[in-house]
Design a protein around this motif. Structure first.
Motif, short mmCIF file in Angstrom:
data_model
loop_
_atom_site.label_atom_id
_atom_site.label_comp_id
_atom_site.label_asym_id
_atom_site.label_seq_id
_atom_site.Cartn_x
_atom_site.Cartn_y
_atom_site.Cartn_z
N ARG A 212 2.29 -5.82 9.06
CA ARG A 212 1.98 -5.83 7.62
C ARG A 212 1.03 -4.68 7.27
O ARG A 212 1.14 -4.08 6.21
CB ARG A 212 1.37 -7.18 7.22
CG ARG A 212 2.44 -8.26 7.11
CD ARG A 212 1.86 -9.66 6.92
NE ARG A 212 2.93 -10.60 6.62
CZ ARG A 212 3.71 -11.16 7.54
NH1 ARG A 212 3.54 -10.87 8.82
NH2 ARG A 212 4.66 -12.01 7.18
N TRP A 213 0.10 -4.34 8.16
CA TRP A 213 -0.75 -3.18 7.91
C TRP A 213 0.09 -1.91 7.92
O TRP A 213 -0.07 -1.05 7.05
CB TRP A 213 -1.86 -3.09 8.95
CG TRP A 213 -2.68 -1.84 8.78
CD1 TRP A 213 -3.64 -1.61 7.84
CD2 TRP A 213 -2.57 -0.63 9.53
NE1 TRP A 213 -4.14 -0.33 7.96
CE2 TRP A 213 -3.51 0.29 8.99
CE3 TRP A 213 -1.78 -0.23 10.60
CZ2 TRP A 213 -3.67 1.57 9.51
CZ3 TRP A 213 -1.94 1.05 11.12
CH2 TRP A 213 -2.88 1.94 10.57
N LEU A 214 0.99 -1.77 8.89
CA LEU A 214 1.84 -0.59 8.95
C LEU A 214 2.67 -0.45 7.68
O LEU A 214 2.78 0.64 7.10
CB LEU A 214 2.76 -0.68 10.17
CG LEU A 214 2.09 -0.53 11.53
CD1 LEU A 214 3.04 -0.92 12.65
CD2 LEU A 214 1.58 0.91 11.74
N ALA A 215 3.25 -1.57 7.21
CA ALA A 215 4.06 -1.51 5.98
C ALA A 215 3.20 -1.16 4.77
O ALA A 215 3.65 -0.43 3.87
CB ALA A 215 4.76 -2.85 5.76
N SER A 216 1.97 -1.67 4.74
CA SER A 216 1.09 -1.37 3.60
C SER A 216 0.71 0.11 3.56
O SER A 216 0.30 0.62 2.51
CB SER A 216 -0.18 -2.22 3.67
OG SER A 216 -1.06 -1.77 4.69
N ARG A 217 0.86 0.80 4.70
CA ARG A 217 0.62 2.26 4.76
C ARG A 217 1.92 3.04 4.63
O ARG A 217 1.97 4.23 4.97
CB ARG A 217 -0.07 2.62 6.09
CG ARG A 217 -1.27 1.78 6.46
CD ARG A 217 -2.39 1.83 5.44
NE ARG A 217 -3.06 3.12 5.42
CZ ARG A 217 -4.10 3.42 4.63
NH1 ARG A 217 -4.56 2.50 3.80
NH2 ARG A 217 -4.65 4.60 4.67
N ASP A 218 2.99 2.37 4.16
CA ASP A 218 4.32 2.98 4.01
C ASP A 218 4.91 3.44 5.34
O ASP A 218 5.74 4.36 5.38
CB ASP A 218 4.27 4.17 3.03
CG ASP A 218 4.03 3.72 1.61
OD1 ASP A 218 4.33 2.54 1.30
OD2 ASP A 218 3.54 4.53 0.81
N ARG A 219 4.57 2.77 6.42
CA ARG A 219 5.11 3.10 7.74
C ARG A 219 6.10 1.99 8.13
O ARG A 219 5.90 1.24 9.07
CB ARG A 219 3.97 3.24 8.75
CG ARG A 219 3.08 4.44 8.44
CD ARG A 219 1.70 4.36 9.08
NE ARG A 219 1.73 4.38 10.53
CZ ARG A 219 0.64 4.36 11.30
NH1 ARG A 219 -0.56 4.35 10.73
NH2 ARG A 219 0.75 4.36 12.62
N PHE A 220 7.18 1.90 7.35
CA PHE A 220 8.12 0.80 7.49
C PHE A 220 8.88 0.83 8.81
O PHE A 220 9.17 -0.21 9.39
CB PHE A 220 9.11 0.79 6.31
CG PHE A 220 8.48 0.39 5.02
CD1 PHE A 220 8.18 -0.94 4.77
CD2 PHE A 220 8.19 1.33 4.04
CE1 PHE A 220 7.60 -1.33 3.58
CE2 PHE A 220 7.62 0.95 2.84
CZ PHE A 220 7.32 -0.38 2.60
#
Length: 480
Positions: A212-220
């Motif tokens: 979820r942290w990765l996705a919140s940084r646009d690192r899908f």
């Protein structure tokens, strides 16, 4: 893998109704390994909480400190923890949960080393502040990481496991205190803290980042790659990525404090998190942990060895009762266990206050007082201890999760500081009976607080809780 902004792969497969393949999916070993290693942060937390109760009498003896300085030595760790929690949100948001845990372990090691080498109360206070900074970052980051890595069907269990590690840390510190009390070496008591610091650093090297942290940084892409290690099927991965993306796309661009200023619904969850942590502190549990030997002395147990043996019994009950939360939090839910815990704590504090009014003049009354104290510890360990951390990690929306959890963790340590600083003063001013009577009344008030404001979040995804919060549902209903 380099991430990209935009839609995540598999997002189109997201469907509002949760598929059976997701609901009944197996828990892969990597989930348990990641959660177990991250929960080692609780061991640091617990050992630092527990060490001071055994070390304090020998510190007072060596440095001839006043009652006021004694309070500062105890509470300086909590002041450092409040500062650490305040900065943990920014560290965790920018660098990730994994690096935040690594830095906290290094800081903990340094603080323990300074404590061992202290030549004055002032240097010891500096060491305690360093230890507090480390604990503040760890106590913020570990529950956050666990909530974001674990599937919702075991989320309560994994965060409760973090609290179990806290209780094991307290027990380990109590046993270490007892062992080194025979040579009156408070420095060795602090030196032992370097062991879990090294264990956490090595352990965290092995865990993945929060998806979820990765996705919140646009690192899908990286988020999906992590989920392939943490989930058992492509259907489960696609569904969870869809939920995460919908949550990110549905939110405004603002984060943290800006979101707090702009969004009244987010302000509600932040204030609830702060209240939850203050409730946990004012149950009186940490007063028992920090000043256990003195409280047992009030109950009629004389001699340092007898008092430290009593604290070991307290630590053991604390560990064992935490298994109640681990076993039932994802079966019975959060609120029923909180009701039971607050009721047990209120009753046991009322009994202890009554015994202190009468005076522990007989062996029966002494052991009844000790039993009421142990029952109080069991009530806390099965309820408010693990479940407050669980709820605080669950109720914050993704874009504001670091800020919201930072606020609640700071509130925890501010309350903790107040307990450490003023509890001995309060005991001296109004007596133990009145003090424990007040704690009993507060725990009754917390039952009403649970009824009116706390949501039941069992089995609900973080994204669904966020959607309910942002739609304006009453706080007690955001888990439905």
């Amino acid at each position: 893998m380099v991430g990209h902004s935009g839609s995540s792969p598999g997002a189109a497969n997201y469907d509002q109704a949760k598929p059976d393949a997701v609901r009944d999916a197996d828990i892969v070993p990597m989930v348990w390994l990641s959660c177990g290693l991250a929960a080692l942060a609780g061991l640091l937390f617990g050992m630092d909480v527990g060490v001071i109760s055994g070390a304090l009498p020998f510190i007072v003896k060596e440095f001839h400190v006043s009652t006021l300085m004694e309070g500062w030595i105890v509470s300086s760790m909590m002041a450092g923890a409040a500062l650490g929690a305040l900065g943990a949100g920014a560290i965790s948001q920018r660098l990730g949960r994994k690096k935040a845990l690594m830095y906290s372990s290094l800081l903990f090691f340094i603080g323990a080393l300074v404590a061992v080498m202290s030549t004055s109360p002032n240097i010891l206070i500096i060491a305690r502040i360093l230890l507090g900074l480390a604990v503040g970052v760890a106590s913020f980051t570990a529950p956050l990481y666990l909530s974001e890595v674990a599937p919702e069907r075991i989320r309560g269990t994994t965060i409760s496991f973090y609290q179990l590690m806290v209780t094991i840390g307290i027990l380990a510190a109590f046993m270490s205190n007892l062992a080194f009390s025979y040579i009156e070496s408070w420095r060795w008591m602090f030196g032992v803290l370097m062991i879990p610091a090294a264990m956490l650093f090595i352990g965290v090297l092995m865990v993945p980042n929060s998806p979820r942290w990765l996705a919140s940084r646009d690192r899908f892409d990286e988020a999906r790659e992590v989920l392939t290690k943490l989930r058992s099927s492509k259907t489960e991965i696609d569904y969870e990525m869809g939920e995460i993306e919908e949550s990110i796309n549905a939110k405004q661009k603002s984060r943290g404090f800006q979101m707090f200023k702009e969004n009244p619904n987010f302000r509600r969850s932040v204030m609830l998190g702060i209240c939850l942590q203050l409730v946990q502190q004012f149950t009186g549990m940490n007063a028992i942990m920090y000043f256990a030997p003195q409280i047992f002395q009030m109950s009629g147990f004389e001699g340092t060895a007898a008092q430290l043996w009593s604290t070991v019994a307290t630590g053991l009950v604390n560990v064992l009762a935490t298994f109640i939360a681990i076993g039932f939090v994802d079966r019975l839910g959060r609120k029923p266990i909180l009701y039971a815990g607050f009721a047990v704590m209120a009753a046991s504090m009322a009994v202890l206050a009554t015994i202190l009014v009468i005076g522990p003049t007989t062996t029966f009354l002494q052991y009844t007082g000790m039993a009421s104290l142990l029952i109080f510890v069991a009530g806390f360990a099965m309820s408010a201890g693990p479940l407050i951390w669980t709820l605080c990690a669950e109720i914050q929306p993704l874009n504001g999760r670091d800020f919201g959890l930072s606020c609640s963790t700071v509130a925890n340590w501010v309350g903790n500081f107040a307990i450490g600083q003023f509890f001995p003063v309060m005991i001296a001013a109004i007596g133990g009976a009145m003090t424990f009577g007040i704690l009993s009344v507060l725990n009754v008030v917390f039952i009403i607080f649970t009824l009116l404001l706390i949501p039941e979040t069992k089995g609900i995804s973080l994204e669904k809780i966020e959607k309910n919060l942002m739609s304006g549902k009453p706080l007690k209903d955001i888990g439905t």
